[in-house]
Design a protein around this motif. Structure first.
Motif, PDB file in Angstrom:
ATOM      1  N   PRO A 228     -37.937   2.934  -1.789  1.00 58.44           N
ATOM      2  CA  PRO A 228     -38.576   1.550  -2.356  1.00 58.44           C
ATOM      3  C   PRO A 228     -39.284   0.941  -1.256  1.00 58.44           C
ATOM      4  O   PRO A 228     -40.219   0.052  -1.750  1.00 58.44           O
ATOM      5  CB  PRO A 228     -37.306   0.803  -2.553  1.00 58.44           C
ATOM      6  CG  PRO A 228     -36.121   1.214  -1.859  1.00 58.44           C
ATOM      7  CD  PRO A 228     -36.383   2.603  -1.517  1.00 58.44           C
ATOM      8  N   ARG A 229     -39.269   1.203  -0.185  1.00 57.34           N
ATOM      9  CA  ARG A 229     -40.237   0.847   1.236  1.00 57.34           C
ATOM     10  C   ARG A 229     -41.510   1.137   0.878  1.00 57.34           C
ATOM     11  O   ARG A 229     -42.528   0.771   1.444  1.00 57.34           O
ATOM     12  CB  ARG A 229     -39.805   0.947   2.429  1.00 57.34           C
ATOM     13  CG  ARG A 229     -38.522   0.303   2.778  1.00 57.34           C
ATOM     14  CD  ARG A 229     -37.583   1.031   3.868  1.00 57.34           C
ATOM     15  NE  ARG A 229     -37.541   2.189   3.763  1.00 57.34           N
ATOM     16  CZ  ARG A 229     -36.590   3.094   4.766  1.00 57.34           C
ATOM     17  NH1 ARG A 229     -36.314   2.339   5.854  1.00 57.34           N
ATOM     18  NH2 ARG A 229     -36.334   4.144   4.638  1.00 57.34           N
TER      19      ARG A 229
ATOM     20  N   SER B 252     -42.648  -4.967  -2.367  1.00 59.39           N
ATOM     21  CA  SER B 252     -41.507  -5.821  -2.397  1.00 59.39           C
ATOM     22  C   SER B 252     -40.181  -4.998  -1.680  1.00 59.39           C
ATOM     23  O   SER B 252     -39.344  -5.859  -1.521  1.00 59.39           O
ATOM     24  CB  SER B 252     -40.991  -5.849  -3.685  1.00 59.39           C
ATOM     25  OG  SER B 252     -40.915  -4.746  -4.366  1.00 59.39           O
ATOM     26  N   GLY B 253     -40.480  -3.840  -1.407  1.00 60.04           N
ATOM     27  CA  GLY B 253     -39.215  -3.268  -0.916  1.00 60.04           C
ATOM     28  C   GLY B 253     -38.161  -2.810  -1.982  1.00 60.04           C
ATOM     29  O   GLY B 253     -37.364  -2.208  -1.566  1.00 60.04           O
ATOM     30  N   ALA B 254     -38.521  -3.013  -3.140  1.00 65.94           N
ATOM     31  CA  ALA B 254     -37.697  -2.796  -4.102  1.00 65.94           C
ATOM     32  C   ALA B 254     -37.967  -1.900  -5.265  1.00 65.94           C
ATOM     33  O   ALA B 254     -37.139  -1.088  -6.113  1.00 65.94           O
ATOM     34  CB  ALA B 254     -37.323  -3.947  -4.697  1.00 65.94           C
TER      35      ALA B 254
ATOM     36  N   GLN C  75     -41.898  -5.771   7.409  1.00 63.74           N
ATOM     37  CA  GLN C  75     -40.818  -6.435   6.422  1.00 63.74           C
ATOM     38  C   GLN C  75     -41.197  -6.182   4.956  1.00 63.74           C
ATOM     39  O   GLN C  75     -42.465  -6.746   4.728  1.00 63.74           O
ATOM     40  CB  GLN C  75     -40.612  -7.801   6.792  1.00 63.74           C
ATOM     41  CG  GLN C  75     -39.718  -8.177   8.093  1.00 63.74           C
ATOM     42  CD  GLN C  75     -38.466  -7.831   8.123  1.00 63.74           C
ATOM     43  OE1 GLN C  75     -37.734  -8.217   7.260  1.00 63.74           O
ATOM     44  NE2 GLN C  75     -37.919  -7.269   9.188  1.00 63.74           N
ATOM     45  N   PRO C  76     -40.214  -6.007   4.024  1.00 62.63           N
ATOM     46  CA  PRO C  76     -40.717  -6.136   2.644  1.00 62.63           C
ATOM     47  C   PRO C  76     -40.803  -7.730   2.127  1.00 62.63           C
ATOM     48  O   PRO C  76     -40.323  -8.530   2.672  1.00 62.63           O
ATOM     49  CB  PRO C  76     -39.229  -5.502   1.828  1.00 62.63           C
ATOM     50  CG  PRO C  76     -38.137  -5.799   2.951  1.00 62.63           C
ATOM     51  CD  PRO C  76     -38.922  -5.699   4.353  1.00 62.63           C
TER      52      PRO C  76
ATOM     53  N   PRO D   4     -40.553  -9.275  -1.047  1.00 64.88           N
ATOM     54  CA  PRO D   4     -40.242  -9.352  -2.592  1.00 64.88           C
ATOM     55  C   PRO D   4     -40.753 -10.597  -3.265  1.00 64.88           C
ATOM     56  O   PRO D   4     -40.971 -10.542  -4.652  1.00 64.88           O
ATOM     57  CB  PRO D   4     -38.666  -9.181  -2.807  1.00 64.88           C
ATOM     58  CG  PRO D   4     -38.382  -9.575  -1.270  1.00 64.88           C
ATOM     59  CD  PRO D   4     -39.555  -9.297  -0.174  1.00 64.88           C
ATOM     60  N   PHE D   5     -40.582 -11.659  -2.554  1.00 65.89           N
ATOM     61  CA  PHE D   5     -40.901 -13.008  -3.203  1.00 65.89           C
ATOM     62  C   PHE D   5     -42.304 -13.732  -2.653  1.00 65.89           C
ATOM     63  O   PHE D   5     -42.398 -14.846  -2.738  1.00 65.89           O
ATOM     64  CB  PHE D   5     -39.715 -13.925  -2.980  1.00 65.89           C
ATOM     65  CG  PHE D   5     -38.351 -13.527  -3.703  1.00 65.89           C
ATOM     66  CD1 PHE D   5     -38.436 -13.038  -5.183  1.00 65.89           C
ATOM     67  CD2 PHE D   5     -37.371 -12.688  -2.788  1.00 65.89           C
ATOM     68  CE1 PHE D   5     -37.207 -12.374  -5.558  1.00 65.89           C
ATOM     69  CE2 PHE D   5     -36.355 -12.333  -3.216  1.00 65.89           C
ATOM     70  CZ  PHE D   5     -36.059 -11.907  -4.783  1.00 65.89           C
TER      71      PHE D   5
ATOM     72  N   LEU E 181     -32.743  -5.818   1.387  1.00 65.85           N
ATOM     73  CA  LEU E 181     -33.590  -7.201   1.210  1.00 65.85           C
ATOM     74  C   LEU E 181     -32.775  -8.413   1.558  1.00 65.85           C
ATOM     75  O   LEU E 181     -31.369  -8.276   1.620  1.00 65.85           O
ATOM     76  CB  LEU E 181     -33.763  -7.406  -0.303  1.00 65.85           C
ATOM     77  CG  LEU E 181     -34.841  -6.149  -0.755  1.00 65.85           C
ATOM     78  CD1 LEU E 181     -35.023  -6.369  -2.400  1.00 65.85           C
ATOM     79  CD2 LEU E 181     -36.087  -6.078  -0.241  1.00 65.85           C
TER      80      LEU E 181
ATOM     81  N   ILE F 168     -33.259  -8.711  -5.837  1.00 65.81           N
ATOM     82  CA  ILE F 168     -34.044  -8.899  -7.198  1.00 65.81           C
ATOM     83  C   ILE F 168     -33.166  -8.798  -8.338  1.00 65.81           C
ATOM     84  O   ILE F 168     -33.028  -7.708  -8.626  1.00 65.81           O
ATOM     85  CB  ILE F 168     -35.235  -8.121  -7.084  1.00 65.81           C
ATOM     86  CG1 ILE F 168     -36.197  -8.446  -5.914  1.00 65.81           C
ATOM     87  CG2 ILE F 168     -36.248  -8.494  -8.328  1.00 65.81           C
ATOM     88  CD1 ILE F 168     -37.566  -7.487  -5.505  1.00 65.81           C
TER      89      ILE F 168
END
Ligand code: HEC
Ligand code: HEC
Ligand code: HEC
Ligand code: HEC
Ligand SMILES: [Ca+2]
Ligand SMILES: [Ca+2]
Ligand SMILES: [Ca+2]
Ligand SMILES: [Mg+2]
Lengths: 330, 330
Positions: A51-52, A56-58, A325-326, A328-329, B75, B79
């Motif tokens: 996911p990286r 978002s890393g997700a 760093q991811p 996500p937000f 994370l 999420i």
């Protein structure tokens, strides 16, 4: 003595490799995967599950092309970065190596060319190639694997996509019941399934859905006899060629494992195989199937489900202090 | 002759099972998983990987507790449904069977009680138990597996959570280098790592981080000597007991595989192990480690990484016409 052993060995080889394929049929069996560079495939598998590779890393390739769900996600529209709906139904990655080109409109010439797309698509993984490369090369265990797989040091987007494509090349589904029948096992299909196959050939489905993929080898108009009504804005192949004759031409989807890749069509609007077959009959062939005919074709289509790839979940190497760093937000 | 074979067999057993564990140490080795009902574990694995347990059809347990990433998602905040941030850092499911209770505040008494939570948590999977059961029992292949696993027909939330818990029971990580050392292999650890372990014991970390999990067996105040500053609203154990003395008490996290479960603390605010060790020294023990001491402790902590579970990705059975549709954008 030596000769006799040779003869036995040859005999065995013939049994295994030269199977009596029904050469006259418009559909051919799926060949099993040949792995020439296992280190490259293993690296590609890690990247596919990582996911990286998303901002978002997700989100990984496997988020939308879930190998627990026949290489798709069974949603009408996939969920991308920040929960955005992807604008077109997600095709499976299974057997995608057999496609004449990738994407519904064929805008990527092969799997390697395709793999660079989703990472930078703002509604999918929303990253950049630079960020992907920075993430991957910040992780020493990846750097080592790249060296092992490519024979020299260095991480770049070309290698990242080549590795993912090499993994995808292995995602084939041989040994469906239909393939067993093609290879001479008469007991592999029931009477109903064979009747469905006869209808599939005789009514003209094979004009578009043929070859080992049962599709995937041409672009065709969606709505030949009657127009297809949809609110989805996709215009198909014209987006690539600019030729108005290609408007609403889509790559004919392969029907391998179609039992598992619901919902159907580029807009995901057909929830069931029965609906998809009904629509195809009417719109592509001007033919209305009886309920019984429809059921027979569906029964045939379900014989196209092959052995799903056995995937041992990879263990991804940890990030380091140098890894971006991811977000996500963000 | 028979006796001699018996003697040899017993000898072998002794070698394998009665290893010279260092009994005086405050940390004990992780035991490998014992599977008593493989059908139940296999069913639980499918459910763990099944995104249809969420309202959107897109989020599975593995989305946040990714078994490619040591059972977490790395994370700060996970999420959930509609891209909502989960309010507290996601702990790993690896070795979670060893926890005295589940969740940071221990509000679930065991894995089975825990498993019902995320499905109905509106910021996580956002479903209802009724919907989960309706989805699962609409899929004939699941119904058959439930019968095989439980010995009788029937799908209910009790069985769904029991199966998931049975799978989680197998997610243990034995054979870390530290465990090998505990079991008598003197060459398993370097001098630096052993010095780190000595510091970990002598400075008092083992008061809270001990047992086979190196934690997970008590609730302790975060910020014993000095208060912990965070904008995260979680209050810890007090939410369960109502006892003001439990305010800001959290379950002590296990330090097994801690190298892989970054970022750290219930708010995910410590990005690196170095930071987490520094904070622990100051806030829990009133001790400022030198850079060298910190590095030694970190080196020791990295010896706690064990064998990650080998997971063959399950192939999930397809939905049927009776299966409630996923609602990703509803
Ligand atoms: C958020 C969802 C999402 C993610 C993440 C995603 N895909 Fe896709 N994928 C799609 C959609 C939607 C399409 C169809 C797009 C189109 O045709 O315009 C597609 C098409 C494809 C195709 C073409 C298949 C065909 O039959 O034409 C391949 C191959 C593919 N993706 C592989 C990948 C790989 C590799 C990754 C990761 C690097 C990935 N995808 C990430 C949604 C996604
Ligand atoms: C003229 C070409 C053509 C003919 C003939 C044709 N198809 Fe198709 N088929 C397509 C195209 C193009 C699509 C993709 C349409 C879209 O998604 O908008 C498609 C899609 C499908 C799908 C959905 C696949 C998926 O994964 O979304 C099924 C199932 C299918 N066809 C079955 C059939 C059957 C059964 C027949 C015969 C009754 C048939 N097709 C005849 C071109 C054809
Ligand atoms: C959207 C993210 C998300 C999903 C999906 C999710 N979890 Fe969690 N999980 C968390 C978070 C966050 C916590 C910590 C919550 C707390 O302590 O209050 C947690 C805690 C746990 C714990 C307790 C571990 C410990 O050390 O206390 C277990 C076990 C667990 N989850 C298992 C599961 C299972 C099984 C599923 C699927 C049914 C699941 N989780 C789905 C985020 C998630
Ligand atoms: C008084 C009890 C106590 C002592 C002593 C203690 N810890 Fe902790 N430790 C905790 C608690 C409670 C947490 C969780 C705090 C939080 O997340 O808010 C924690 C968290 C951690 C974490 C982060 C784990 C994660 O997954 O988030 C690490 C690493 C850690 N401790 C290492 C140490 C080290 C090294 C020492 C000694 C220098 C130490 N601890 C001393 C109770 C203690
Ligand atoms: Ca589909
Ligand atoms: Ca317990
Ligand atoms: Ca963590
Ligand atoms: Mg939870």
């Amino acid at each position: 003595m030596k000769r006799r052993i040779l003869a036995i060995m040859l005999g065995a080889c013939v049994t295994v490799f030269v199977r009596p394929v029904r050469a006259e049929e418009p559909i051919q069996p799926i060949a099993p995967a040949k792995v020439t560079n296992p280190a490259l495939v293993e690296l590609g598998k890690k990247l596919y599950f990582d996911p990286r590779l998303s901002k978002s890393g997700a989100i990984s390739c496997n988020s939308c092309h879930n190998l627990s769900l026949a290489g798709t996600d069974n949603l009408k529209m996939s969920i991308g970065d920040h929960w955005q709906p992807d604008p077109i139904n997600t095709p499976t990655v299974l057997n995608s190596r057999l496609n004449l080109a990738q994407f519904w409109d064929g805008r990527a010439k092969d799997l390697k060319a395709q793999a660079g797309g989703p990472m930078v698509n703002p509604v999918e993984m929303a990253s950049t190639h630079e960020l992907v490369v920075n993430v991957v090369q910040s992780i020493p265990a990846y750097a080592t694997e790249f060296k092992g797989a490519f024979g020299s040091d260095g991480v770049d987007i070309d290698r990242v996509t080549a590795a993912i494509a090499a993994f995808e090349e292995t995602l084939v589904t041989p040994n469906s019941r239909f393939d067993k029948w093609l290879e001479g096992d008469k007991s592999a299909l029931t009477k109903t399934e064979l009747e469905g196959y006869a209808l599939f050939k005789d009514s003209g489905c094979v004009a578009c859905h043929n070859g080992p993929g049962v599709g995937g080898n041409s672009f065709q108009k969606m709505g030949v006899v009657e127009p297809y009504k949809t609110s989805n804005p996709a215009q198909g192949r014209v987006a690539v060629t600019g030729d108005d004759a290609d408007r609403f031409n889509f790559k004919v989807p392969m029907l391998r494992n179609v039992e598992l890749t619901y919902p159907y069509f580029h807009d995901g609007e057909a929830a069931t195989l029965e609906q998809a077959v009904e629509t195809m009959g009417k719109l592509q062939l001007g033919r209305t199937f009886t309920e019984e005919e429809n059921a027979k074709i569906v029964a045939f289509l379900k014989t196209l489900t092959g052995d799903q790839p056995q995937i041992v979940l990879p263990h991804l190497p940890p990030s380091t202090k140098k890894t971006p760093q991811p977000q996500p937000f963000g």
